[in-house]
Every structure is written in structure tokens, then in C-alpha cells.
Design an enzyme around this catalytic site. Structure first.
Site, PDB file in Angstrom:
ATOM      1  N   LYS A  17       0.831  -1.221   0.000  1.00 41.88           N
ATOM      2  CA  LYS A  17       0.000   0.000   0.000  1.00 41.88           C
ATOM      3  C   LYS A  17       0.856   1.258   0.000  1.00 41.88           C
ATOM      4  O   LYS A  17       0.628   2.163  -0.784  1.00 41.88           O
ATOM      5  CB  LYS A  17      -0.848   0.073   1.279  1.00 41.88           C
ATOM      6  CG  LYS A  17      -2.076  -0.742   1.294  1.00 41.88           C
ATOM      7  CD  LYS A  17      -3.029  -0.279   2.400  1.00 41.88           C
ATOM      8  CE  LYS A  17      -2.419  -0.210   3.773  1.00 41.88           C
ATOM      9  NZ  LYS A  17      -2.242  -1.488   4.447  1.00 41.88           N
ATOM     10  N   ARG A  93     -10.078   1.850   8.637  1.00 39.47           N
ATOM     11  CA  ARG A  93      -9.717   0.507   9.073  1.00 39.47           C
ATOM     12  C   ARG A  93     -10.946  -0.218   9.617  1.00 39.47           C
ATOM     13  O   ARG A  93     -10.884  -1.406   9.859  1.00 39.47           O
ATOM     14  CB  ARG A  93      -8.693   0.555  10.202  1.00 39.47           C
ATOM     15  CG  ARG A  93      -7.300   1.023   9.833  1.00 39.47           C
ATOM     16  CD  ARG A  93      -6.449  -0.120   9.295  1.00 39.47           C
ATOM     17  NE  ARG A  93      -5.188  -0.339   9.964  1.00 39.47           N
ATOM     18  CZ  ARG A  93      -4.056   0.312   9.732  1.00 39.47           C
ATOM     19  NH1 ARG A  93      -4.022   1.297   8.861  1.00 39.47           N
ATOM     20  NH2 ARG A  93      -2.962  -0.017  10.364  1.00 39.47           N
ATOM     21  N   ARG A 130      10.953  -5.749   5.797  1.00 43.30           N
ATOM     22  CA  ARG A 130      10.718  -4.312   5.590  1.00 43.30           C
ATOM     23  C   ARG A 130      11.570  -3.451   6.529  1.00 43.30           C
ATOM     24  O   ARG A 130      11.719  -3.742   7.709  1.00 43.30           O
ATOM     25  CB  ARG A 130       9.235  -4.008   5.826  1.00 43.30           C
ATOM     26  CG  ARG A 130       8.914  -2.534   5.778  1.00 43.30           C
ATOM     27  CD  ARG A 130       7.459  -2.303   5.551  1.00 43.30           C
ATOM     28  NE  ARG A 130       6.658  -2.471   6.743  1.00 43.30           N
ATOM     29  CZ  ARG A 130       5.358  -2.203   6.788  1.00 43.30           C
ATOM     30  NH1 ARG A 130       4.729  -1.804   5.702  1.00 43.30           N
ATOM     31  NH2 ARG A 130       4.687  -2.363   7.901  1.00 43.30           N
ATOM     32  N   ARG A 162      10.623  -1.297  11.844  1.00 40.97           N
ATOM     33  CA  ARG A 162       9.595  -0.696  12.701  1.00 40.97           C
ATOM     34  C   ARG A 162       9.349  -1.547  13.935  1.00 40.97           C
ATOM     35  O   ARG A 162       9.376  -2.769  13.858  1.00 40.97           O
ATOM     36  CB  ARG A 162       8.281  -0.585  11.915  1.00 40.97           C
ATOM     37  CG  ARG A 162       8.154   0.719  11.190  1.00 40.97           C
ATOM     38  CD  ARG A 162       7.008   0.726  10.227  1.00 40.97           C
ATOM     39  NE  ARG A 162       5.754   0.201  10.770  1.00 40.97           N
ATOM     40  CZ  ARG A 162       4.601   0.300  10.125  1.00 40.97           C
ATOM     41  NH1 ARG A 162       4.541   0.889   8.953  1.00 40.97           N
ATOM     42  NH2 ARG A 162       3.497  -0.204  10.640  1.00 40.97           N
ATOM     43  N   ARG A 173      -1.557  -7.817  13.991  1.00 38.36           N
ATOM     44  CA  ARG A 173      -2.121  -6.865  13.027  1.00 38.36           C
ATOM     45  C   ARG A 173      -2.840  -7.582  11.894  1.00 38.36           C
ATOM     46  O   ARG A 173      -3.885  -7.129  11.422  1.00 38.36           O
ATOM     47  CB  ARG A 173      -1.013  -5.960  12.485  1.00 38.36           C
ATOM     48  CG  ARG A 173      -0.663  -4.851  13.474  1.00 38.36           C
ATOM     49  CD  ARG A 173       0.759  -4.382  13.311  1.00 38.36           C
ATOM     50  NE  ARG A 173       0.972  -3.606  12.130  1.00 38.36           N
ATOM     51  CZ  ARG A 173       2.119  -3.578  11.449  1.00 38.36           C
ATOM     52  NH1 ARG A 173       3.140  -4.312  11.840  1.00 38.36           N
ATOM     53  NH2 ARG A 173       2.239  -2.828  10.387  1.00 38.36           N
TER      54      ARG A 173
HETATM   55  P1  AMP Z   1       0.121   1.470   9.525  1.00 39.11           P
HETATM   56  O1  AMP Z   1       1.424   2.138   9.250  1.00 39.11           O
HETATM   57  O2  AMP Z   1      -0.976   1.919   8.606  1.00 39.11           O
HETATM   58  O3  AMP Z   1       0.225  -0.033   9.624  1.00 39.11           O
HETATM   59  O4  AMP Z   1      -0.333   1.982  10.983  1.00 39.11           O
HETATM   60  C1  AMP Z   1       0.469   1.757  12.120  1.00 39.11           C
HETATM   61  C2  AMP Z   1      -0.398   1.743  13.368  1.00 39.11           C
HETATM   62  O5  AMP Z   1      -1.072   3.014  13.523  1.00 39.11           O
HETATM   63  C3  AMP Z   1      -1.519   0.718  13.356  1.00 39.11           C
HETATM   64  O6  AMP Z   1      -1.073  -0.572  13.758  1.00 39.11           O
HETATM   65  C4  AMP Z   1      -2.494   1.340  14.364  1.00 39.11           C
HETATM   66  O7  AMP Z   1      -2.028   1.179  15.691  1.00 39.11           O
HETATM   67  C5  AMP Z   1      -2.393   2.826  14.023  1.00 39.11           C
HETATM   68  N1  AMP Z   1      -3.350   3.221  12.961  1.00 39.11           N
HETATM   69  C6  AMP Z   1      -3.054   3.676  11.718  1.00 39.11           C
HETATM   70  N2  AMP Z   1      -4.165   3.968  11.026  1.00 39.11           N
HETATM   71  C7  AMP Z   1      -5.207   3.693  11.844  1.00 39.11           C
HETATM   72  C8  AMP Z   1      -6.624   3.754  11.697  1.00 39.11           C
HETATM   73  N3  AMP Z   1      -7.207   4.172  10.549  1.00 39.11           N
HETATM   74  N4  AMP Z   1      -7.391   3.387  12.756  1.00 39.11           N
HETATM   75  C9  AMP Z   1      -6.841   2.971  13.916  1.00 39.11           C
HETATM   76  N5  AMP Z   1      -5.515   2.867  14.112  1.00 39.11           N
HETATM   77  C10 AMP Z   1      -4.686   3.225  13.099  1.00 39.11           C
END
Ligand code: AMP
Length: 230
Positions: A17, A93, A130, A162, A173
Site C-alpha cells: 500500500k 480501518r 521491511r 519498525r 495486526r
Molecule cells: P500502519 O502504518 O498503517 O500499519 O499503521 C500503524 C499503526 O497506527 C496501526 O497498527 C495502528 O495502531 C495505528 N493506525 C493507523 N491507522 C489507523 C486507523 N485508521 N485506525 C486505527 N488505528 C490506526
């Protein structure tokens, strides 16, 4: 002039993504709005939001809908996104977030929701390798590192794994994704906004597929010619 676009990109963590959103944001000259990047920036600068978010993010848990949607609402109301649109990455999400987003955009709506479909086995492999820049969020991997000693090619920041890319947080996740986010695919399908494309192949292949379906949608806004596209 290249017309802008209002796009949501869905897909499991590691489906590519981030990479595709950056490419599509350059192609359509619209901001890439990544909730994960915005939250990581808030954590780094220790804002009140960042202090609340940190632990939940480290555990790989989703943050409360209202907290995230307030942040997204502010961002998509800025002049650049209002003028040209956005590529929304990592949000919605949950269905509650999708409903709030639709409400925020009224009387307009999204042009399209793109679902990048990648098998879980490939996603696990990609996530384990990653690496990201702590400053600008640029993506690398063990097999595609920056040119010099884990220093970001784009901004010179440190490139690391990360904290939520550990095996434990990754499986949490992915489980959360199945439980909470996958129903969004059904929801957007019902709202006739969803197009699923394979996220496999080279980044160029995936971008070309994405641009094709977006253009297809633009030329016939009421009709989705290919909900399954290959
Ligand atoms: P990502 O980089 O998109 O995987 O986001 C990293 C973390 O940020 C996720 O595991 C959540 O803890 C939080 N997060 C990001 N976007 C959202 C969202 N739309 N709703 C809730 N938590 C989010």
C-alpha cells in the site's frame, strides 16, 4: 492538466500500500495521506495524540475511531486536499471510520476504493524484511536497502525495522485486519466503490493496473467495469 483523485487504498499490512500510494500520489499530483505516518510523526514529536497512541501502536492495536477520524478530518479539509483530492492510506480501518469518512466528504464522495490483493504468505515475507526511514517514512527492505549504510537515500534519516514489524505484532495486526478491516471490502463493494487488483508482480505492474482501473472509473463514473481485475 492532470485531474486529481479521491482514493482509498486497502490491503493487508505489507501488501505494498505505502509504495503504491506514493506512486499514485505523484501520478495524480495529490497528497498521500497516511494515518500510520501521521501517527508515527505525532509519537515522535510527543504531541498529546502521540503520547496516547504510542503504546497501542507498539502493541499493533487499532486506535479509537474518533481519535483517528478527527486527525483525518483536519487533514482532508486543508486547501491542497480540498483542491485536488488525496490518496488515503491506512484509513478507514473499520466500518465506523468508513461511515465517518463518507459523512466528511459529503456532498462529494470517493472516486474509488482500491483493494490490493496479496497472499498472506507473501505479506509475511515482505513485512519481516521491511525497513523504513524514521524521519520521512521511505520504504526499504533487506533485499532493497538504501545506498549507504542504512541511511535514507531521500532525506538522510536512519533506516530501521519498525517496532510493530516484530513477528508477534505482525500476526496481531494481520488477525485484526481479517477481523475488522476485511468487512470494509464487503461494505465498499455494496457501495459500488470497490475494485480489487492483484498486488503481486513488480511495483510498476501494480501501479499500471491501478491507473487503468482509476481511469476506467473516471470514464464511466456510474459503472464499475471490472470489480475483479487482472
Ligand atoms: P500502519 O502504518 O498503517 O500499519 O499503521 C500503524 C499503526 O497506527 C496501526 O497498527 C495502528 O495502531 C495505528 N493506525 C493507523 N491507522 C489507523 C486507523 N485508521 N485506525 C486505527 N488505528 C490506526
Amino acid at each position: 492538466m492532470v485531474p486529481g483523485v479521491r482514493l482509498v487504498v486497502l490491503g493487508k499490512q505489507g501488501a505494498g500500500k505505502g509504495t503504491q500510494c506514493v506512486r499514485l500520489s505523484h501520478h495524480y499530483v495529490v497528497p498521500h495521506v497516511s494515518t500510520g505516518d501521521m501517527l508515527r510523526a505525532a509519537v515522535k514529536s510527543k504531541t498529546p495524540l502521540g503520547l496516547r497512541a504510542r503504546e497501542m501502536m507498539d502493541r499493533g492495536e487499532l486506535l479509537p475511531d474518533d481519535l483517528v477520524m478527527e486527525m483525518v478530518g483536519e487533514r482532508i479539509n486543508e486547501s491542497d486536499t480540498r483542491a485536488r483530492g488525496f490518496i488515503l492510506d491506512g484509513c478507514p480501518r473499520t466500518i465506523a471510520q468508513a461511515e465517518q469518512l463518507a459523512e466528511m466528504l459529503r456532498p462529494d464522495r470517493l472516486d474509488l476504493v482500491l483493494d490490493l490483493d496479496v497472499p498472506t504468505s507473501l505479506v509475511l515475507e515482505r513485512l519481516a524484511s521491511r525497513r523504513v526511514c524514521v524521519d520521512c517514512g521511505a520504504n526499504y527492505s533487506v533485499t532493497n536497502p538504501p545506498m549507504i549504510n542504512w541511511t535514507c537515500d531521500v532525506c538522510g534519516g536512519q533506516v530501521i525495522q519498525r517496532e510493530d514489524d516484530t513477528a508477534e505484532a505482525i500476526s496481531r495486526r494481520l488477525e485484526l485486519y481479517e477481523r475488522q478491516t476485511a468487512p470494509l471490502i464487503e461494505w465498499y463493494h455494496k457501495h459500488k466503490l470497490l475494485v480489487t487488483i492483484p498486488g503481486t508482480g513488480s511495483p510498476d505492474d501494480v501501479t499500471a493496473r491501478a491507473v487503468r482501473v482509476i481511469e476506467e472509473r473516471r470514464s464511466a463514473p456510474g459503472i464499475l467495469k471490472s470489480e475483479e481485475f487482472s
